[in-house]
Design an enzyme around this catalytic site. Structure first.
Site, PDB file in Angstrom:
ATOM      1  CG  HIS A  96     -28.504  48.141 -39.975  1.00 15.22           C
ATOM      2  ND1 HIS A  96     -28.063  48.207 -38.667  1.00 15.22           N
ATOM      3  CD2 HIS A  96     -29.208  46.993 -40.068  1.00 15.22           C
ATOM      4  CE1 HIS A  96     -28.470  47.130 -38.015  1.00 15.22           C
ATOM      5  NE2 HIS A  96     -29.166  46.373 -38.844  1.00 15.22           N
TER       6      HIS A  96
ATOM      7  CG  HIS B 105     -28.187  42.657 -42.497  1.00  7.41           C
ATOM      8  ND1 HIS B 105     -29.509  42.946 -42.757  1.00  7.41           N
ATOM      9  CD2 HIS B 105     -28.015  42.913 -41.157  1.00  7.41           C
ATOM     10  CE1 HIS B 105     -30.093  43.364 -41.643  1.00  7.41           C
ATOM     11  NE2 HIS B 105     -29.217  43.342 -40.660  1.00  7.41           N
TER      12      HIS B 105
ATOM     13  CD  GLU C 131     -32.850  47.005 -39.603  1.00  5.36           C
ATOM     14  OE1 GLU C 131     -32.774  46.142 -40.486  1.00  5.36           O
ATOM     15  OE2 GLU C 131     -32.598  46.755 -38.415  1.00  5.36           O
TER      16      GLU C 131
HETATM   17  C1  GAL Z   1     -30.712  43.852 -37.534  1.00  4.59           C
HETATM   18  C2  GAL Z   1     -31.289  42.481 -37.344  1.00  4.59           C
HETATM   19  C3  GAL Z   1     -30.738  41.915 -36.063  1.00  4.59           C
HETATM   20  C4  GAL Z   1     -29.233  41.923 -36.087  1.00  4.59           C
HETATM   21  C5  GAL Z   1     -28.734  43.305 -36.439  1.00  4.59           C
HETATM   22  C6  GAL Z   1     -27.224  43.380 -36.627  1.00  4.59           C
HETATM   23  O1  GAL Z   1     -31.177  44.408 -38.713  1.00  4.59           O
HETATM   24  O2  GAL Z   1     -32.694  42.568 -37.306  1.00  4.59           O
HETATM   25  O3  GAL Z   1     -31.222  40.615 -35.844  1.00  4.59           O
HETATM   26  O4  GAL Z   1     -28.757  40.967 -36.995  1.00  4.59           O
HETATM   27  O5  GAL Z   1     -29.310  43.755 -37.620  1.00  4.59           O
HETATM   28  O6  GAL Z   1     -26.541  43.050 -35.469  1.00  4.59           O
END
Ligand code: GAL
Length: 352
Positions: free
Chosen positions: A174, A101, A305
């Site tokens: 998110h 991210h 997402e």
């Molecule tokens: C999601 C990801 C997860 C985790 C989460 C944040 O988008 O797929 O593995 O990192 O974000 O805690």
């Protein structure tokens, strides 16, 4: 055009953080702050269908990307490395040995510019300049995100970007949804349909193996509406997987539908993106507290997402994600609410 209201939400590094609230003619509203371009609330009738916090400090301290725009590259990049035209780029490794991210300070942790206009009317536009070298990425990337909330209950998110050097870009929202409006209720009871015949299997550090595998009649088969818990019987923690959306030649297409257990609210997702990461809040553990004082536990909320597939910069078989100078990045996702059962009856009564 529907209205926007603006109020002060806090201060960070001498900059004002505002909360913008976008109303539609049903009296429902979506709130967004210019820290992380975060959706802090989506009120539909008497419910808030996104989990989140009531103050800026909790957003700054949260480690779970609540409601933000994730970027420059949402999801994982293996070992935080990739090559463009033979040049090796090394990114922040903030998820074990991988990049996640956008790194240590991704787009979720920066103050977005609200521009000079007063933005009394939708869409709400937020801007961010991600400088050359930020978290290891090449190129100055100018990003714009537009939020629009229509009278037809569509939250439309438009993503735009331009760069001066070739760079990977993958932007997503998110938001953590719980359509009951109550984070003490487990989202594994929600029903879900995903318009995907395939998914991308991952290794032990959640990096795709490169395979595009048929969902078959496995736990990844959401081709028909089914409860997440029912499908999930073979998977312990829940889902954290990328689905390959069926496109049938249509760049903007239906991705998924989520229905609350009482069957009254339905959230449908449409997107220009090739993939959908279903994340069922597996890492949530109760240490974050929702705006109403309730702990946000594992499976208290889920994310849908829309994005390019994880690790695309290193996966030649996946849809390309490199933005070139002179080209425009554009992506659009619509989250649309519709009403069934009791909720529909309430709307009818209101509308006479
Ligand atoms: C999601 C990801 C997860 C985790 C989460 C944040 O988008 O797929 O593995 O990192 O974000 O805690």
């Amino acid at each position: 055009m529907s209205k926007i209201t603006k109020s002060l939400f806090g201060d960070l590094e001498g900059k004002s953080i505002y909360r913008f609230t976008l109303y539609n003619n049903k009296g429902n509203c979506v709130s967004i702050i210019n820290y992380g371009a975060i959706i802090t609330s989506w009120r539909v009738q008497d419910k808030d269908i996104v989990a989140g916090f009531g103050n800026l400090k909790d957003y700054i301290n949260n480690d779970a990307y609540f409601g933000c725009i994730a970027g420059r590259y949402a999801n994982r990049i293996a070992a935080g490395k990739f090559r463009i035209n033979g040049n090796l780029y090394e990114l922040a490794r903030n998820n074990g040995k991988n990049h996640l991210h956008g790194g240590n300070k991704g787009f979720d942790k920066v103050v977005w510019d609200t521009g000079s206009n007063e933005m009394e009317e939708q869409p709400l536009s937020l801007h961010y300049l991600s400088k050359d070298g930020e978290e290891g990425y090449p190129g100055n990337l100018k990003v714009k995100v537009e939020y629009d909330y229509t009278d037809d209950e569509e939250l439309i998110i438009g993503y735009f970007a331009e760069t001066d050097k070739a760079t990977p870009v993958n932007l997503t929202s998110h938001c953590y949804f719980n359509l009951t409006g109550d984070v003490s209720k487990n989202i594994l009871d929600h029903s879900l349909l995903i318009n995907a015949d395939h998914y991308t299997p991952v290794n032990e550090s959640q990096i795709p193996t490169g395979e595009i595998k048929a969902v078959g009649e496995t736990a990844f088969d959401f081709k028909e509406m089914t409860t997440i818990a029912g499908n999930n019987s073979t998977m312990e923690a829940g889902y954290d997987h990328n689905f390959v959306l069926n496109k049938n030649g249509d760049p903007f297409s239906f991705a998924a539908s989520l229905v609350a257990p009482e069957d009254d609210l339905q959230l449908s997702v449409f997107t220009t993106e090739p993939g959908l990461q279903l994340y069922t809040g597996n890492f949530l553990d109760g240490h974050l507290i929702n705006r109403d004082g309730k702990p946000i536990n594992q499976h208290s909320a889920l994310c849908l997402e829309t994005q390019h597939f994880p690790d695309s910069p290193n996966q030649p078989g996946f849809p390309p994600c490199i933005l070139l100078p002179g080209k425009k990045y554009f992506s659009k996702t619509v989250y649309k609410i519709s009403y069934n059962g009791k909720a529909a009856r309430e709307i009818q009564t209101k509308e006479g």
